[in-house]
Write an enzyme that holds these catalytic residues in place. Sequence first.
Site, PDB file in Angstrom:
ATOM      1  N   ASP A  88      51.074  34.871  52.689  1.00  0.00           N
ATOM      2  CA  ASP A  88      51.157  34.158  51.410  1.00  0.00           C
ATOM      3  C   ASP A  88      52.452  33.372  51.290  1.00  0.00           C
ATOM      4  O   ASP A  88      53.529  33.865  51.643  1.00  0.00           O
ATOM      5  CB  ASP A  88      51.147  35.174  50.256  1.00  0.00           C
ATOM      6  CG  ASP A  88      49.820  35.227  49.529  1.00  0.00           C
ATOM      7  OD1 ASP A  88      48.990  34.309  49.708  1.00  0.00           O
ATOM      8  OD2 ASP A  88      49.615  36.199  48.784  1.00  0.00           O
ATOM      9  N   LYS A 118      48.629  31.048  53.057  1.00  0.00           N
ATOM     10  CA  LYS A 118      47.786  30.913  51.857  1.00  0.00           C
ATOM     11  C   LYS A 118      48.671  30.436  50.708  1.00  0.00           C
ATOM     12  O   LYS A 118      49.811  30.884  50.598  1.00  0.00           O
ATOM     13  CB  LYS A 118      47.122  32.244  51.490  1.00  0.00           C
ATOM     14  CG  LYS A 118      46.299  32.187  50.184  1.00  0.00           C
ATOM     15  CD  LYS A 118      45.394  33.379  49.998  1.00  0.00           C
ATOM     16  CE  LYS A 118      46.044  34.600  49.437  1.00  0.00           C
ATOM     17  NZ  LYS A 118      46.707  34.433  48.124  1.00  0.00           N
ATOM     18  N   GLU A 120      48.453  29.166  46.349  1.00  0.00           N
ATOM     19  CA  GLU A 120      47.660  29.180  45.132  1.00  0.00           C
ATOM     20  C   GLU A 120      47.589  27.787  44.518  1.00  0.00           C
ATOM     21  O   GLU A 120      48.603  27.078  44.485  1.00  0.00           O
ATOM     22  CB  GLU A 120      48.271  30.163  44.114  1.00  0.00           C
ATOM     23  CG  GLU A 120      48.225  31.605  44.604  1.00  0.00           C
ATOM     24  CD  GLU A 120      48.768  32.598  43.575  1.00  0.00           C
ATOM     25  OE1 GLU A 120      49.067  32.197  42.426  1.00  0.00           O
ATOM     26  OE2 GLU A 120      48.881  33.787  43.934  1.00  0.00           O
ATOM     27  N   GLU A 186      39.379  34.197  43.064  1.00  0.00           N
ATOM     28  CA  GLU A 186      39.779  35.423  42.379  1.00  0.00           C
ATOM     29  C   GLU A 186      39.322  35.406  40.931  1.00  0.00           C
ATOM     30  O   GLU A 186      39.586  34.467  40.179  1.00  0.00           O
ATOM     31  CB  GLU A 186      41.314  35.624  42.452  1.00  0.00           C
ATOM     32  CG  GLU A 186      41.739  36.902  41.727  1.00  0.00           C
ATOM     33  CD  GLU A 186      43.134  37.399  42.083  1.00  0.00           C
ATOM     34  OE1 GLU A 186      43.788  36.849  43.004  1.00  0.00           O
ATOM     35  OE2 GLU A 186      43.582  38.363  41.422  1.00  0.00           O
TER      36      GLU A 186
HETATM   37  O1  KIV Z   1      48.665  38.697  47.137  1.00  0.00           O
HETATM   38  C1  KIV Z   1      47.523  39.130  47.344  1.00  0.00           C
HETATM   39  O2  KIV Z   1      47.370  40.303  47.692  1.00  0.00           O
HETATM   40  C2  KIV Z   1      46.404  38.211  47.171  1.00  0.00           C
HETATM   41  C3  KIV Z   1      44.997  38.677  47.071  1.00  0.00           C
HETATM   42  C4  KIV Z   1      43.982  37.632  47.290  1.00  0.00           C
HETATM   43  C5  KIV Z   1      44.543  39.970  47.454  1.00  0.00           C
HETATM   44  O3  KIV Z   1      46.631  37.058  47.078  1.00  0.00           O
END
Ligand code: KIV
Length: 276
Positions: A88, A118, A120, A186
Site C-alpha cells: 500500500d 496499491k 486509494e 471496499e
Molecule cells: O490496508 C488494508 O489492509 C487494505 C484492505 C483492502 C484490506 O487496504
Amino acid sequence: MSATARKTAPMPDDIRAMKGGTPIVSLTAYTTPMAEALDAHCDFVLVGDSVGMVLHGLPSTLGVTMDMMVLHGQAVARGLKSAMMVVDMPFGSYEESPQQAFRNAARLMAETGAGAVKLEGGKHMSGTIAFLTARGIPVMAHIGLTPQSVNTLGGYKVQGRDAHKQQVFGDAVSVANAGAFAVVLEKVPQTLADEITASVPIPTIGIGASAGCDGQILVVDDMLGLFTAFKAKFVKRYAHLGDDMKTAIAAYAADVRARNFPAPEHVFADAAPKKT
Ligand code: KIV
C-alpha cells in the site's frame, strides 16, 4: 491458476488474467511468519496500511509512513515464495502529484521487491495511475470506502448507495481505463459490486462487496480474531486466536506465580548429559 500449484510468484498480468475465473484469494500480512503462513494459499498478499491500526495501535491509517511500509514490506517479502506481494502507498505519499507518486512507488518497489503498489482513489487518481503504469509501476486501485479519506467521507460508511452509485461505478471505469491491473471494492452494495465486476475488464477484489467479485481480501488479523478492537459486518471470523492468546498468557502468569514454571524439563543440570 491455483497458488498451491504455482512455483513462482504471479505477475500483475497473471492476476489480471484471472478475471472471471477461479476467485482470486488474498489476505493482508505485515510480518514474515504471517507471510509464510499465507504464501501457499494466496494469489497475492497485501502489505496493507491497515498495519497502522492492527500492529501499531494508531486510530486510523492516516499516521502510517513510507518507512513503516518499507519495513513491513521487507518483512513480508522474506516470507513469500509463490504469492505476489502488493504494498500500500500510505496517506500523503501519492496525492500531491504523479511525480510524487512515482518517487514513492519506485521506492516501495525497489526497497521491498513488491510486484505492485496499491493506492486509494477513483477518477481523481486516474491520471496518477496512468503516469505510474506508463513508467513500469503496476497499480492496484482501491475504490468505494477508501479509509485514508475517512475524514471527508464522514466515517467508515458504505459507499455507492443511491445518488453516489454512478460515482463509484465511474471510478471503477476510470481506474480500469487508466491501466490499473485490478481494483479493490471496499464496502459497496452487492448489486453495484456485481455490476462493476460485469463491466470492467480487470479483476474486482471485494472486501465487504460481493461473492460475485473476481476475488476477495480481508485483513488477516480480523479473520483470525487477533484484532478485536472492532469487527466490521463484512469480516468472517475463521478463528479466535486473540482469545487463545489471552488464555495462554494468563496460564503462563499463573504458572510463574505458583512456581510451576519452569518445570524440571525446562532447566539445566550442572553437568552436560553424557553422549551414548
Ligand atoms: O490496508 C488494508 O489492509 C487494505 C484492505 C483492502 C484490506 O487496504
